[in-house]
Design an enzyme around this catalytic site. Sequence first.
Site, PDB file in Angstrom:
ATOM      1  N   LYS A   1      38.310  -1.288 -26.822  1.00  0.00           N
ATOM      2  CA  LYS A   1      38.485  -0.705 -28.157  1.00  0.00           C
ATOM      3  C   LYS A   1      39.208   0.632 -28.034  1.00  0.00           C
ATOM      4  O   LYS A   1      38.677   1.593 -27.503  1.00  0.00           O
ATOM      5  CB  LYS A   1      37.143  -0.464 -28.855  1.00  0.00           C
TER       6      LYS A   1
ATOM      7  N   GLU B   1      33.042   9.310 -19.154  1.00  0.00           N
ATOM      8  CA  GLU B   1      33.996  10.389 -18.887  1.00  0.00           C
ATOM      9  C   GLU B   1      34.039  11.233 -20.150  1.00  0.00           C
ATOM     10  O   GLU B   1      34.603  10.811 -21.152  1.00  0.00           O
ATOM     11  CB  GLU B   1      35.400   9.818 -18.616  1.00  0.00           C
TER      12      GLU B   1
ATOM     13  N   CYS C   1      40.785  16.539 -21.785  1.00  0.00           N
ATOM     14  CA  CYS C   1      39.383  16.759 -21.410  1.00  0.00           C
ATOM     15  C   CYS C   1      39.264  17.787 -20.291  1.00  0.00           C
ATOM     16  O   CYS C   1      38.320  18.554 -20.243  1.00  0.00           O
ATOM     17  CB  CYS C   1      38.752  15.442 -20.990  1.00  0.00           C
TER      18      CYS C   1
ATOM     19  N   GLU D   1      33.970  23.190 -26.251  1.00  0.00           N
ATOM     20  CA  GLU D   1      35.265  22.565 -25.995  1.00  0.00           C
ATOM     21  C   GLU D   1      36.067  22.576 -27.295  1.00  0.00           C
ATOM     22  O   GLU D   1      35.656  21.996 -28.300  1.00  0.00           O
ATOM     23  CB  GLU D   1      35.055  21.127 -25.535  1.00  0.00           C
TER      24      GLU D   1
HETATM   25  P1  NDP Z   1      34.961  10.377 -29.604  1.00  0.00           P
HETATM   26  O1  NDP Z   1      33.832  10.432 -28.666  1.00  0.00           O
HETATM   27  O2  NDP Z   1      34.688  10.558 -31.032  1.00  0.00           O
HETATM   28  O3  NDP Z   1      35.700   8.968 -29.513  1.00  0.00           O
HETATM   29  C1  NDP Z   1      35.999   8.317 -28.337  1.00  0.00           C
HETATM   30  C2  NDP Z   1      36.030   6.818 -28.592  1.00  0.00           C
HETATM   31  O4  NDP Z   1      34.734   6.362 -28.942  1.00  0.00           O
HETATM   32  C3  NDP Z   1      36.927   6.397 -29.750  1.00  0.00           C
HETATM   33  O5  NDP Z   1      37.473   5.136 -29.476  1.00  0.00           O
HETATM   34  C4  NDP Z   1      35.954   6.326 -30.906  1.00  0.00           C
HETATM   35  O6  NDP Z   1      36.411   5.516 -31.951  1.00  0.00           O
HETATM   36  C5  NDP Z   1      34.751   5.729 -30.217  1.00  0.00           C
HETATM   37  N1  NDP Z   1      33.480   5.997 -30.881  1.00  0.00           N
HETATM   38  C6  NDP Z   1      33.175   6.935 -31.823  1.00  0.00           C
HETATM   39  N2  NDP Z   1      31.877   6.846 -32.155  1.00  0.00           N
HETATM   40  C7  NDP Z   1      31.347   5.848 -31.419  1.00  0.00           C
HETATM   41  C8  NDP Z   1      30.038   5.286 -31.298  1.00  0.00           C
HETATM   42  N3  NDP Z   1      29.022   5.734 -32.007  1.00  0.00           N
HETATM   43  N4  NDP Z   1      29.860   4.270 -30.429  1.00  0.00           N
HETATM   44  C9  NDP Z   1      30.866   3.802 -29.681  1.00  0.00           C
HETATM   45  N5  NDP Z   1      32.127   4.290 -29.754  1.00  0.00           N
HETATM   46  C10 NDP Z   1      32.365   5.302 -30.603  1.00  0.00           C
HETATM   47  O7  NDP Z   1      35.998  11.378 -29.015  1.00  0.00           O
HETATM   48  P2  NDP Z   1      37.463  11.647 -29.511  1.00  0.00           P
HETATM   49  O8  NDP Z   1      38.176  10.401 -29.767  1.00  0.00           O
HETATM   50  O9  NDP Z   1      37.367  12.606 -30.610  1.00  0.00           O
HETATM   51  O10 NDP Z   1      38.119  12.281 -28.194  1.00  0.00           O
HETATM   52  C11 NDP Z   1      37.987  13.579 -27.890  1.00  0.00           C
HETATM   53  C12 NDP Z   1      36.866  13.814 -26.888  1.00  0.00           C
HETATM   54  O11 NDP Z   1      36.997  12.978 -25.738  1.00  0.00           O
HETATM   55  C13 NDP Z   1      36.864  15.207 -26.339  1.00  0.00           C
HETATM   56  O12 NDP Z   1      35.593  15.770 -26.373  1.00  0.00           O
HETATM   57  C14 NDP Z   1      37.342  15.060 -24.890  1.00  0.00           C
HETATM   58  O13 NDP Z   1      36.910  16.058 -24.059  1.00  0.00           O
HETATM   59  C15 NDP Z   1      36.853  13.726 -24.532  1.00  0.00           C
HETATM   60  N6  NDP Z   1      37.692  13.138 -23.493  1.00  0.00           N
HETATM   61  C16 NDP Z   1      37.219  13.050 -22.205  1.00  0.00           C
HETATM   62  C17 NDP Z   1      38.005  12.553 -21.190  1.00  0.00           C
HETATM   63  C18 NDP Z   1      37.504  12.435 -19.783  1.00  0.00           C
HETATM   64  O14 NDP Z   1      38.162  11.786 -18.980  1.00  0.00           O
HETATM   65  N7  NDP Z   1      36.394  13.007 -19.421  1.00  0.00           N
HETATM   66  C19 NDP Z   1      39.365  12.092 -21.475  1.00  0.00           C
HETATM   67  C20 NDP Z   1      39.751  12.199 -22.826  1.00  0.00           C
HETATM   68  C21 NDP Z   1      38.937  12.719 -23.787  1.00  0.00           C
HETATM   69  P3  NDP Z   1      37.314   6.162 -33.108  1.00  0.00           P
HETATM   70  O15 NDP Z   1      38.361   6.977 -32.493  1.00  0.00           O
HETATM   71  O16 NDP Z   1      37.909   4.984 -33.751  1.00  0.00           O
HETATM   72  O17 NDP Z   1      36.388   6.970 -33.954  1.00  0.00           O
END
Ligand code: NDP
Length: 801
Positions: free
Chosen positions: A192, A266, A300, A406
Amino acid sequence: MKITDIYETMEYSPAPESPDLALEWLKEQKSKFGLFINGKWCKAKSGKVFSTNNPASGKKLASISEAGKSDVDSAVSAAKRAFPKWKALSGHERARYLYALARQLQKHSRLFAVLETLDNGKTIRETRDIDTPLVIRHFYHHAGWAQVLESEFPEHTAIGPVGQIIPWNFPLLMLSWKVAPALAAGNTVVLKPAEYTSLTAILFAEICEQIALPPGVFNLVTGPGETGSLLVKHPDLKKIAFTGSTDVGRLIREATAHTDKKLTLELGGKSPFIVFEDADLDSAIEGVVDAIWFNQGQVCCAGSRLLVQESVAEKVIERLKKRMAKLRVGDPLDKSMDMGAIIAPIQKERIRNLVEQGKKEGAEVWQWQGTLPQKAGKSGKTVGGCYFPPTFLTNVSPASTVAQTEIFGPVLVSMTFRTPDEAVMLANNSAYGLAASVWSENINQALHVAPKLKCGVVWINCTNQFDASVGFGGYRESGYGREGGHEGMFEYLKKKESGNAKDEFRIPVPKIKASTNGTLSLDRTAKLYIGGKQTRPDSGYSLNVVNADGSLAGEISHGNRKDIRNAVEAAHKASRWQSSTPHLRAQILYFLAENLETRAVEFQNRIMQLTGVSKKQAGFEVKTAVSRIFTYAALADKHEGLIHQPPMRGLALALNEPIGVMGLVCPDETPLLGMLSMLLPAIAMGNTVVLVPSRPFALVATDFYQVLETSDVPSGVLNIVTGDAAELGSVLAKHDDVEGLWVVGTAEECTKMKKFSAGNMKIIWTNNGKQLNWFDKKPSEGREWMRRAAQVKNVWIPYGE
Ligand code: NDP
């Protein structure tokens, strides 16, 4: 005019990359996209769709199907059906598919890069020169792992159908980090992508179709967070791999706590960028630009906390401001832009609010003074894009919101330090632990500091380096598990079954017979063992321990929350054990084995009396325990890291580091061997431990004090708190200063501990209620346990001038 004047006054002309190729592709599909399930494209059963927009203009790019429950069910069942055949293919056959994917990605790299820029708003320079080449490299590298899987991981096998959820900041790159190792290991996938950025995942699915990847091996369900949540809850997925925010990571951990799903998380970060006074400052300044303004800071592992040695702070800040003024922010398709658009207005608003908060808390704000595209346009009208200027906050205190939260935007905060120790303290003053960058021309100093930083990646004199052969992942609230390289492959494999018993095993306390035959004349209550001393419990209470024949065997201290707190404190104080040499740890373990053997008969009798097993069986347990100590004494100095050779002039050292302070809740069965099987890998790897022994057979653990006291195990390395195992385990699970937890207990206890420990995201392993055969070396001894007791830190070291 002098040449230098020309350089000073030269202006950039626009250098746009044409969007035509990507727009053509969108047009061919009528800008409408379905789900990719079982090798076929289909609409969501509900008929629902959502829009994806170009953040640089705000314009709609396409309509995408929103997968609901029945769509997710179909995708998972396709992945489940496809799994046995995919897993049964030879490594070579799977390698050929991965290789074909790499080739197709390479052929269509320009389309992928332009599409990613349109959908995400990141600059074409980055999608073309960083994201796409890394994606291609990932598939090539993992085609290699598929080819040699059987010989390189002979004791492991694929897990099953896996669910993967990725964020919007590196859409295609995150896809490759997840999909390539999963497929190489023989798993099937339901992916997803983030709602904002599904297009490159859709194009990737087309490529899967083109290379005739067997149906069901890769399935794509687009949709919002709810779609991800459906995947998380699906009982047929054997693993969830997630990249995203720490908050959602925590929800996922709680939602999967009652299952035996494997999990890699991650999560976010607030990574330090440390500049020592002897650094090459010009390079360091360029490093900062890359660390925080790459991908608009939506990274991130962004180096978002600049820590500068006081003696050069003024100089660095001055130069950085000058450099910032020259940054170019604008149309992401312009090849000469440094920064493009922010993903969405809501994210931009969040960034703006955090900067305001920083101001309120006393920070001085310095912002890039150029013209942002939304204010441009011929008539001065807004062009609808979403941009935020590069921002630099000085005079920031370490506890302030902007230093701890962050921001996930182009905002740098800076602080100063005087000594290397202070730099390390400031760097580690964060709930996160993803990455760090260390700048010093003194390689001794840089390599001295690197192991002290609590994070999964350290870049020395460089930043934001990634490669498919080098693991990436965090410590603490940045999550756990690694993606990439040898260590990343283990995340998609499981140990082959070795005929374990399946029953739950915990001897319930009510079943312990009441003391019948006589009482003890003297108080023989075994104390707790904390900080190298036998200490009375806080409660002052004791619990009876009864022999198999019902006679009173003795009494143990009834430990409570406060005793656990003291034990955790003692374990932290013994942190020098973590940096002790593996040779020293090996020597101490050998000595422990010697001392246990000296008391073999004593332990044999104790086990016999308490558990009621035969003399032979009890003797065998002690003998196996001595041999197990030898194994971990042997492995203590052999569980070494790797040296990766990524495609750069440099090396990445994959170091196996201890997790830190670990809580161990030990099994009832085979009380000596079970306890030692958990304790030994933990301390051999350099962790310090708070151990909760079996409640009914705790006297085996308290007898062990004598062995400890005659060995050279330093005070605080092992602390033992007796009492109700489930109760004490829960305290350990909730304790924020416990960094790792292993629990052997009933399924219910394991679920509870997983939920309780989500607070600080501690690394957890449980037996999920399944009994282990502690005599069987395959599941109970060896490298697998050393790996479990360690976390990998990758230290990147470039060389050459
Ligand atoms: P989110 O955690 O909101 O979303 C990440 C993914 O999870 C998206 O596909 C999102 O869908 C989905 N999602 C949202 N809610 C749920 C849920 N309850 N259950 C399952 N899946 C869910 O983060 P962001 O997309 O806003 O990304 C930014 C964040 O990700 C930052 O905090 C960043 O630091 C972190 N990040 C970490 C990385 C790493 O390697 N450690 C790499 C990249 C980012 P949808 O987008 O459709 O809402």
